[in-house]
Design a protein around this motif. Structure first.
Motif, PDB file in Angstrom:
ATOM      1  N   ILE A 284       0.836  -1.201   0.000  1.00 40.71           N
ATOM      2  CA  ILE A 284       0.000   0.000   0.000  1.00 40.71           C
ATOM      3  C   ILE A 284       0.869   1.249   0.000  1.00 40.71           C
ATOM      4  CG2 ILE A 284      -1.634   1.332   1.375  1.00 40.71           C
ATOM      5  CD1 ILE A 284      -2.948  -1.257   2.191  1.00 40.71           C
ATOM      6  N   LEU A 285       1.948   1.253   0.776  1.00 44.51           N
ATOM      7  CA  LEU A 285       2.837   2.418   0.807  1.00 44.51           C
ATOM      8  C   LEU A 285       3.454   2.686  -0.559  1.00 44.51           C
ATOM      9  CD1 LEU A 285       4.708   2.057   4.230  1.00 44.51           C
ATOM     10  CD2 LEU A 285       3.123   3.861   3.556  1.00 44.51           C
ATOM     11  N   VAL A 286       3.875   1.627  -1.249  1.00 41.60           N
ATOM     12  CA  VAL A 286       4.468   1.802  -2.579  1.00 41.60           C
ATOM     13  C   VAL A 286       3.437   2.362  -3.552  1.00 41.60           C
ATOM     14  CG1 VAL A 286       5.445   0.571  -4.551  1.00 41.60           C
ATOM     15  CG2 VAL A 286       6.223   0.034  -2.247  1.00 41.60           C
ATOM     16  N   LEU A 287       2.236   1.793  -3.537  1.00 45.47           N
ATOM     17  CA  LEU A 287       1.184   2.275  -4.433  1.00 45.47           C
ATOM     18  C   LEU A 287       0.810   3.730  -4.130  1.00 45.47           C
ATOM     19  CD1 LEU A 287      -1.133  -0.873  -4.544  1.00 45.47           C
ATOM     20  CD2 LEU A 287       0.381  -0.051  -6.350  1.00 45.47           C
ATOM     21  N   VAL A 288       0.715   4.058  -2.846  1.00 41.60           N
ATOM     22  CA  VAL A 288       0.368   5.430  -2.468  1.00 41.60           C
ATOM     23  C   VAL A 288       1.458   6.401  -2.904  1.00 41.60           C
ATOM     24  CG1 VAL A 288       0.092   6.964  -0.481  1.00 41.60           C
ATOM     25  CG2 VAL A 288      -1.170   4.814  -0.577  1.00 41.60           C
ATOM     26  N   PHE A 289       2.716   6.028  -2.705  1.00 37.94           N
ATOM     27  CA  PHE A 289       3.826   6.904  -3.100  1.00 37.94           C
ATOM     28  C   PHE A 289       3.810   7.152  -4.604  1.00 37.94           C
ATOM     29  CE2 PHE A 289       8.230   7.462  -4.551  1.00 37.94           C
ATOM     30  CZ  PHE A 289       8.590   8.576  -3.806  1.00 37.94           C
ATOM     31  N   ILE A 290       3.615   6.094  -5.381  1.00 40.54           N
ATOM     32  CA  ILE A 290       3.579   6.249  -6.840  1.00 40.54           C
ATOM     33  C   ILE A 290       2.395   7.115  -7.253  1.00 40.54           C
ATOM     34  CG2 ILE A 290       3.271   5.002  -9.010  1.00 40.54           C
ATOM     35  CD1 ILE A 290       4.754   2.650  -7.742  1.00 40.54           C
ATOM     36  N   TYR A 291       1.250   6.886  -6.623  1.00 41.35           N
ATOM     37  CA  TYR A 291       0.047   7.641  -6.981  1.00 41.35           C
ATOM     38  C   TYR A 291       0.197   9.126  -6.667  1.00 41.35           C
ATOM     39  CZ  TYR A 291      -4.786   9.258  -6.774  1.00 41.35           C
ATOM     40  OH  TYR A 291      -5.944   9.973  -6.940  1.00 41.35           O
TER      41      TYR A 291
END
Length: 301
Positions: A284-291
């Motif tokens: 989730i952290l990776v997806l949020v950072f990319i988003y």
């Protein structure tokens, strides 16, 4: 003498002010209660959870677990429950998309068109929070039951249903997620759209911009902080939810939250449960950072 008197008079008119020493420690003192709360109830549990994820998986509740730095717990957990991980991300993405499609017009209407009914409509949006999350999901289970009004109306309209029912299907789980997390989308959108100056939209109309162009060139860019905040507040809890899949679906709709809940509370496999929890948080952290980087707004975090 006159010159000296003038200098003296000028000096008397502009006395030197002594600056008070700045209290550099005051901001840190204000941060202390919140910092202690985060350390005690977030950082410490995370460290304990990380340690648990590295225990020897061969332990038991009676014998206990030993710290063996078992990093293979992560690869074993992910490979065993990869479908549940994918299902969680997919359900959360669909929930976020539907919530945005439903919540944006509602938030815009409340912020720009509601007038004196604005506060009443806002109360209606947050009214579901007055009831327990579990009770709301149980109520949704009754609404979507085989003998409920929704299924009866759809059958009367000859609308095809998966497995000739709504309950215990993927649409039921998605519907429950959207219902429960829709306010998390509407409120940030409202806060962003409420600051929008209507004169900007009128100016775009005066420049012969069509309604679609007014929305895409004026309204949407100015409301992007609310869009990004709303999607984050919807996606993150939806990805870790397990109540909706438990009550509105079957094992075919189970998300990774259901697996973690079962590992912790039923099976007692704490290392695998902790490894799954940390893997979910990392994903989730990776997806949020990319988003957030792709969204390109600095007013959200």
């Amino acid at each position: 003498m006159s010159a000296l008197g003038h200098v003296g008079a000028a000096g008397a008119q502009t006395p030197v002010k002594l600056e008070k020493p700045k209290k550099k420690w005051l901001p840190y003192l204000l941060l202390l209660p919140g910092g202690l709360w985060l350390i005690l109830f977030f950082a410490v549990p995370c460290v304990q959870l990380l340690a648990t994820s590295l225990y020897d998986p061969s332990g038991s509740l009676e014998d206990g677990y030993a710290m063996t730095w078992q990093f293979s717990n992560y690869s074993d957990a992910v490979s065993a429950y990869l479908p549940q991980f994918g299902r969680s991300i997919g359900y959360a993405a669909l929930t976020t998309a539907f919530s945005l499609l439903l919540g944006y017009p509602l938030a815009y209407a409340i912020a720009q068109k509601a007038g004196r009914w604005k506060n009443v409509l806002l109360i209606c949006v947050i009214a579901p929070f007055f009831t327990s999350f579990l009770i709301r999901t149980l109520a949704w289970k009754v609404i979507l039951s085989d003998n409920g009004t929704v299924v009866s109306v759809l059958n009367a309209l000859h609308v095809p249903l998966p497995d000739d029912r709504l309950l215990a299907t993927t649409p039921a789980v998605i519907a429950g997620l959207v219902y429960n997390f829709l306010p998390f989308m509407v409120l940030p959108l409202y806060a962003s759209l409420e600051k929008l100056d209507p004169r900007l939209i009128e100016a775009a109309g005066d420049l012969y911009a069509r309604p679609v162009a007014r929305f895409t060139r004026v309204v949407l860019p100015l409301s992007m902080p609310g869009v990004v905040a709303g999607t984050l507040l919807t996606f993150i809890p939806a990805a870790g939810d397990y109540i909706n899949a438990e009550l509105l679906g079957t094992s075919r709709q189970y998300m990774i939250g259901n697996v973690i809940q079962s590992k912790f509370l039923k099976v007692g496999d704490y290392p695998a449960a902790a490894a799954l929890s940390f893997t979910l948080m990392a994903a989730i952290l990776v997806l949020v950072f990319i988003y957030v980087k792709r969204a390109g707004t600095d007013e959200v975090l």
